[in-house]
Design a protein around this motif. Structure first.
Motif, PDB file in Angstrom:
ATOM      1  N   MET A 309       0.426  -1.557  -0.279  1.00 39.69           N
ATOM      2  CA  MET A 309       0.535   0.099  -0.431  1.00 39.69           C
ATOM      3  C   MET A 309       0.813   1.240  -0.288  1.00 39.69           C
ATOM      4  SD  MET A 309      -1.440   0.319   3.990  1.00 39.69           S
ATOM      5  CE  MET A 309      -0.669   1.334   5.202  1.00 39.69           C
ATOM      6  N   ILE A 310       2.211   1.262   0.315  1.00 40.35           N
ATOM      7  CA  ILE A 310       3.063   2.578   0.579  1.00 40.35           C
ATOM      8  C   ILE A 310       3.463   2.482  -0.793  1.00 40.35           C
ATOM      9  CG2 ILE A 310       4.690   3.521   1.088  1.00 40.35           C
ATOM     10  CD1 ILE A 310       1.957   3.454   3.480  1.00 40.35           C
ATOM     11  N   ALA A 311       3.553   1.553  -1.641  1.00 42.52           N
ATOM     12  CA  ALA A 311       4.599   1.188  -2.414  1.00 42.52           C
ATOM     13  C   ALA A 311       3.506   1.869  -3.824  1.00 42.52           C
ATOM     14  CB  ALA A 311       4.833   0.262  -2.872  1.00 42.52           C
ATOM     15  N   HIS A 312       2.406   1.968  -3.273  1.00 40.88           N
ATOM     16  CA  HIS A 312       1.889   2.182  -4.473  1.00 40.88           C
ATOM     17  C   HIS A 312       0.906   3.638  -4.208  1.00 40.88           C
ATOM     18  CE1 HIS A 312      -2.080   1.843  -7.865  1.00 40.88           C
ATOM     19  NE2 HIS A 312      -2.536   2.379  -6.683  1.00 40.88           N
ATOM     20  N   ALA A 313       0.952   3.499  -3.073  1.00 41.53           N
ATOM     21  CA  ALA A 313       0.566   5.259  -3.268  1.00 41.53           C
ATOM     22  C   ALA A 313       1.494   6.218  -2.976  1.00 41.53           C
ATOM     23  CB  ALA A 313       0.376   5.464  -1.236  1.00 41.53           C
ATOM     24  N   GLY A 314       3.278   5.753  -3.430  1.00 44.13           N
ATOM     25  CA  GLY A 314       4.177   6.189  -3.729  1.00 44.13           C
ATOM     26  C   GLY A 314       4.349   6.276  -5.313  1.00 44.13           C
ATOM     27  N   TYR A 315       3.993   4.681  -5.845  1.00 43.12           N
ATOM     28  CA  TYR A 315       3.487   5.214  -7.345  1.00 43.12           C
ATOM     29  C   TYR A 315       2.998   6.305  -7.902  1.00 43.12           C
ATOM     30  CZ  TYR A 315       1.218   3.437 -11.498  1.00 43.12           C
ATOM     31  OH  TYR A 315       0.904   3.525 -12.953  1.00 43.12           O
ATOM     32  N   GLU A 316       1.506   6.403  -7.427  1.00 40.31           N
ATOM     33  CA  GLU A 316       0.999   7.584  -7.923  1.00 40.31           C
ATOM     34  C   GLU A 316       1.660   8.495  -7.565  1.00 40.31           C
ATOM     35  OE1 GLU A 316      -2.012   6.990  -9.234  1.00 40.31           O
ATOM     36  OE2 GLU A 316      -2.415   5.487  -8.631  1.00 40.31           O
ATOM     37  N   MET A 317       1.521   9.264  -6.209  1.00 43.35           N
ATOM     38  CA  MET A 317       2.584  10.402  -5.966  1.00 43.35           C
ATOM     39  C   MET A 317       3.271  10.746  -7.187  1.00 43.35           C
ATOM     40  SD  MET A 317       2.839  10.012  -2.011  1.00 43.35           S
ATOM     41  CE  MET A 317       4.416  11.641  -1.674  1.00 43.35           C
ATOM     42  N   PHE A 318       4.484  10.351  -7.567  1.00 40.51           N
ATOM     43  CA  PHE A 318       5.848   9.476  -8.278  1.00 40.51           C
ATOM     44  C   PHE A 318       5.239  10.407  -9.986  1.00 40.51           C
ATOM     45  CE2 PHE A 318       9.452   8.221 -10.612  1.00 40.51           C
ATOM     46  CZ  PHE A 318      10.789   8.415 -10.370  1.00 40.51           C
ATOM     47  N   ARG A 319       4.726   9.240 -10.251  1.00 39.78           N
ATOM     48  CA  ARG A 319       4.520   9.748 -11.580  1.00 39.78           C
ATOM     49  C   ARG A 319       2.765  10.973 -12.173  1.00 39.78           C
ATOM     50  NH1 ARG A 319      -0.919   8.886 -12.812  1.00 39.78           N
ATOM     51  NH2 ARG A 319      -2.804   7.393 -11.926  1.00 39.78           N
ATOM     52  N   THR A 320       2.674  10.896 -10.786  1.00 37.53           N
ATOM     53  CA  THR A 320       2.002  12.910 -11.154  1.00 37.53           C
ATOM     54  C   THR A 320       2.708  14.349 -10.468  1.00 37.53           C
ATOM     55  OG1 THR A 320       1.173  12.642  -8.715  1.00 37.53           O
ATOM     56  CG2 THR A 320      -0.580  11.806 -10.862  1.00 37.53           C
ATOM     57  N   GLY A 321       4.728  13.604 -10.942  1.00 37.77           N
ATOM     58  CA  GLY A 321       5.701  14.948 -10.168  1.00 37.77           C
ATOM     59  C   GLY A 321       5.660  15.256  -8.875  1.00 37.77           C
ATOM     60  N   THR A 322       5.187  14.713  -7.771  1.00 36.78           N
ATOM     61  CA  THR A 322       5.608  14.633  -6.585  1.00 36.78           C
ATOM     62  C   THR A 322       7.617  14.551  -6.321  1.00 36.78           C
ATOM     63  OG1 THR A 322       3.623  14.325  -5.833  1.00 36.78           O
ATOM     64  CG2 THR A 322       5.073  13.937  -3.530  1.00 36.78           C
ATOM     65  N   ARG A 323       8.268  15.244  -5.825  1.00 41.40           N
ATOM     66  CA  ARG A 323       9.755  14.890  -5.364  1.00 41.40           C
ATOM     67  C   ARG A 323       9.942  14.970  -3.698  1.00 41.40           C
ATOM     68  NH1 ARG A 323       8.360  12.499  -9.379  1.00 41.40           N
ATOM     69  NH2 ARG A 323       9.558  11.828 -11.411  1.00 41.40           N
ATOM     70  N   MET A 324      10.729  14.932  -3.439  1.00 41.27           N
ATOM     71  CA  MET A 324      11.227  15.002  -1.772  1.00 41.27           C
ATOM     72  C   MET A 324      12.341  15.152  -2.090  1.00 41.27           C
ATOM     73  SD  MET A 324      11.156  13.101   1.710  1.00 41.27           S
ATOM     74  CE  MET A 324       8.563  12.685   1.609  1.00 41.27           C
ATOM     75  N   LYS A 325      12.461  16.243  -1.344  1.00 46.26           N
ATOM     76  CA  LYS A 325      13.947  16.220  -1.023  1.00 46.26           C
ATOM     77  C   LYS A 325      15.015  15.543   0.242  1.00 46.26           C
ATOM     78  CE  LYS A 325      13.690  21.628  -1.645  1.00 46.26           C
ATOM     79  NZ  LYS A 325      14.345  23.031  -1.380  1.00 46.26           N
ATOM     80  N   TRP A 326      15.891  15.259   0.127  1.00 47.80           N
ATOM     81  CA  TRP A 326      15.987  14.173   1.292  1.00 47.80           C
ATOM     82  C   TRP A 326      16.024  14.899   2.768  1.00 47.80           C
ATOM     83  CZ3 TRP A 326      17.528   9.469   1.286  1.00 47.80           C
ATOM     84  CH2 TRP A 326      17.834   8.762  -0.217  1.00 47.80           C
ATOM     85  N   ASN A 327      16.723  16.118   2.337  1.00 45.92           N
ATOM     86  CA  ASN A 327      16.195  16.874   4.042  1.00 45.92           C
ATOM     87  C   ASN A 327      15.091  16.577   5.036  1.00 45.92           C
ATOM     88  OD1 ASN A 327      18.785  17.480   4.952  1.00 45.92           O
ATOM     89  ND2 ASN A 327      18.540  19.768   3.694  1.00 45.92           N
ATOM     90  N   ASP A 328      13.911  16.483   3.997  1.00 46.79           N
ATOM     91  CA  ASP A 328      12.143  16.164   3.972  1.00 46.79           C
ATOM     92  C   ASP A 328      11.675  14.562   4.734  1.00 46.79           C
ATOM     93  OD1 ASP A 328      12.054  18.849   3.739  1.00 46.79           O
ATOM     94  OD2 ASP A 328      11.595  18.645   2.091  1.00 46.79           O
TER      95      ASP A 328
END
Length: 349
Positions: A309-328
């Protein structure tokens, strides 16, 4: 094509999942189980996760037949949850992302449950009942957020069940809630308990106190042991479990139906560990049938906390342009469902 690996460890389960464009490739999990009458403590739970995680990573890669260089993004549970277990798993996810030179994304635990439920069941834009050990919420999507329409004002429903299991000292294997469900199936007599619906919110602490009093006679003290007559007067564990389930599930059905009416919804999706309960699904199904609505629910593979479930939600975030800085790439023990902006399509807005 996007391949995501997900790390979940917000409570007593550690899971790792690998998904490829909505196809589940691996979903492995281990549960920290404590003796009857006891709960799980954060420090010991984190130690369990640290001991299990490397073996689970190898198992997930073997099952999925995916090599690290094929993975596009590493996802982990950012919150909500217990801080030590969250932190233990987040450190592993950060390390793996750096070793494999992959981007990292922190995922809201609840969003993971919802998106996995939608993927598996095909629900489009449901009213969501999220019920687990640490959370109880009624949720619906509106304007790029999952909005909370009602929730517990004290303890979560899963916590209520877990703590009652400790009172009557039943096994925690495979889970206290499951064992309460099996006892409840044999119950015949209903004992009246407080019915604590307050507007769109619910309260379980008073119910827990009252059923605890029914389970343990007032005559019992540290100095005086129970005699057989005292024991014979006690309600059976089966009847108490039956009464508890019927009361708290009726409360959940009521606030879910009210949220459906407000939203004009004709779908209900139950997610979270307590969502596996067949009686809860049955009661919600009756309500949905009366309203001409459809109920969606899953089994323990996807209801109980898991890495996919974490992989799938992360997949949805990633494919729609969400990115995270290392400090976050940290943890947030109190991470509200409605704090996350949803950039992917959810039914018809």
């Amino acid at each position: 094509m996007v391949i995501a690996i997900g790390f979940e460890g917000s409570a007593n389960k550690i899971g790792i999942g690998i998904i490829r464009d909505g196809e589940v490739l691996a979903n492995v999990r281990k549960t920290y189980i404590t003796p009857p009458g006891s709960g799980f403590l954060p420090k010991e739970t984190a130690e369990h996760h640290r001991n299990q995680v490397l073996g689970l990573i190898r198992e997930a890669l073997d099952v999925s037949k995916i090599y690290p260089n094929e993975i596009d993004v590493v996802c982990y549970t950012k919150g909500p949850g217990m801080a030590p277990p969250l932190l233990a798993v987040a450190i592993v996810a950060r390390t793996i992302a750096q070793l494999w030179n992959k981007p990292i994304l922190g995922v809201n635990h609840c969003i993971g449950h919802i998106e996995m439920g939608r993927l598996i069941t095909g629900a489009q834009n449901p009213t969501v009942l999220y019920v687990s050990g640490g959370n109880t919420q009624v949720i619906a999507y509106s304007n790029k957020r999952y909005r909370i329409f009602g929730e517990t004002i004290d303890i979560a429903i899963g916590n209520c069940l877990d703590r009652f299991a400790r009172v009557i000292k039943i096994s925690n294997d495979p889970s206290p809630g499951y064992n309460i469900e099996q006892l409840a199936k044999k119950g015949k007599k209903y004992y009246t308990l407080p019915y604590a619906v307050k507007g769109m919110d619910v309260s379980f602490s008073g119910i827990l106190s009252e059923i605890g009093r029914k389970a343990l006679p007032q005559k019992a003290t540290k100095k005086r042991k129970l005699d057989q007559e005292d024991v014979n007067e006690l309600p059976s564990h089966e009847d108490l479990c039956y009464s508890l389930q019927e009361t708290i599930f009726a409360m959940l059905v009521e606030i879910t139906e009210r949220a459906m009416a407000h939203c004009g919804s004709n779908e209900v999706l139950i997610v979270g560990g307590v969502g596996c309960n067949e009686r809860l699904q049955e009661m919600m199904g009756i309500m949905c049938e009366e309203r001409g609505a459809k109920l969606f629910a899953t089994d323990e593979r996807f209801c109980i906390d898991n890495g996919i479930m974490i992989a799938h939600a992360g997949y949805e975030m990633f494919r729609t342009g969400t990115r995270m800085k290392w400090n976050d790439a940290t943890i947030t023990q109190r991470f509200r469902t409605d704090e996350v902006e949803i950039n992917w399509e959810v039914g018809k807005v």
